[in-house]
Scaffold this motif. Sequence first.
Motif, PDB file in Angstrom:
ATOM      1  N   GLU A   1       4.135  51.325 -16.213  1.00  0.00           N
ATOM      2  CA  GLU A   1       2.994  51.177 -15.300  1.00  0.00           C
ATOM      3  C   GLU A   1       3.288  51.727 -13.902  1.00  0.00           C
TER       4      GLU A   1
ATOM      5  N   HIS B   1       3.871  51.884 -10.179  1.00  0.00           N
ATOM      6  CA  HIS B   1       4.527  50.952  -9.258  1.00  0.00           C
ATOM      7  C   HIS B   1       4.512  51.475  -7.824  1.00  0.00           C
TER       8      HIS B   1
ATOM      9  N   LEU C   1       9.975  50.858 -14.326  1.00  0.00           N
ATOM     10  CA  LEU C   1      10.819  49.968 -13.508  1.00  0.00           C
ATOM     11  C   LEU C   1      11.162  48.651 -14.222  1.00  0.00           C
ATOM     12  N   ASP C   2      10.169  48.029 -14.841  1.00  0.00           N
ATOM     13  CA  ASP C   2      10.404  46.675 -15.372  1.00  0.00           C
ATOM     14  C   ASP C   2      11.517  46.649 -16.424  1.00  0.00           C
TER      15      ASP C   2
ATOM     16  N   HIS D   1       4.873  43.240  -7.485  1.00  0.00           N
ATOM     17  CA  HIS D   1       4.649  44.449  -8.279  1.00  0.00           C
ATOM     18  C   HIS D   1       4.837  45.682  -7.399  1.00  0.00           C
TER      19      HIS D   1
ATOM     20  N   GLU E   1      10.578  44.060  -6.276  1.00  0.00           N
ATOM     21  CA  GLU E   1      10.947  44.998  -7.349  1.00  0.00           C
ATOM     22  C   GLU E   1      11.708  46.203  -6.803  1.00  0.00           C
TER      23      GLU E   1
END
Length: 241
Positions: free
Chosen positions: A37, A39, A47-48, A161, A166
């Motif tokens: 997604e 970011h 990233l996640d 987010h 993050e």
Amino acid sequence: MASNSLKHLQIERLNPLEIDKALAQNSLVFIPLGAIEWHGLHLPIGLDSLTSHGICLKVADKKGGLVMPPFHYGMSGSIWHHPYTILIEEEEVFLGILKTTITRLETIGVKKVVIFTGHFSLRQLNALVTLRKEWLTNQNSMELSIFSINDCPNIEMEADHGAIFETSVLAELHPDLVKLENLLQKDIFPANDVNGNSKGDHRRDPDNVLFGIFGDDPRDYDQPKAEILTQKIIDWLVQSI
Ligand SMILES: [Zn+2]
């Protein structure tokens, strides 16, 4: 503390003899989860899972066990329509691959699996609750623990987010992947948050200086704070499993 040196803990890189040896010392397998997604312009879309994979490697380095390749696909959230965002809508599609994975790990003889998600949309978290309930109901022999990065207690930053949280964690694990220089200069283009609300709908406007970023301004990134934050997350997981 970049995580690139922990390749010997990545199960997909190992042969069966190496896996046997590692699991004989601790029969523990980590499954890192993430999402694809948007970011913000300064961060990678994966990233996640980059974050959860990096954290799992650090924890395995302390506790033993091995780390599965990360699941780059996660459940949808409120930003599914943002550019370069590919999220799964159907819970059964997401859980299907995960169930196959943990069932096979149990059959293979693994004693404990830790799922750690770096993506914490409500639908992702609900799906994981369902998975754990089913696992317990079926009285499977393998122990299954599930943790989400936003559950880490006693940290000074709230999980967000693409914002300061993050950005900080990824910068510790993969400093080469954070490009704060892609964002406009903060002193000339400050965040236009009304009443300090850094998660409002104004951030959904593509013309917003922090478009698609929800949380406090990532341009306030501070390496010493990022190091403390990331270490706390690692220590929390080490103590929790
Ligand atoms: Zn994220």
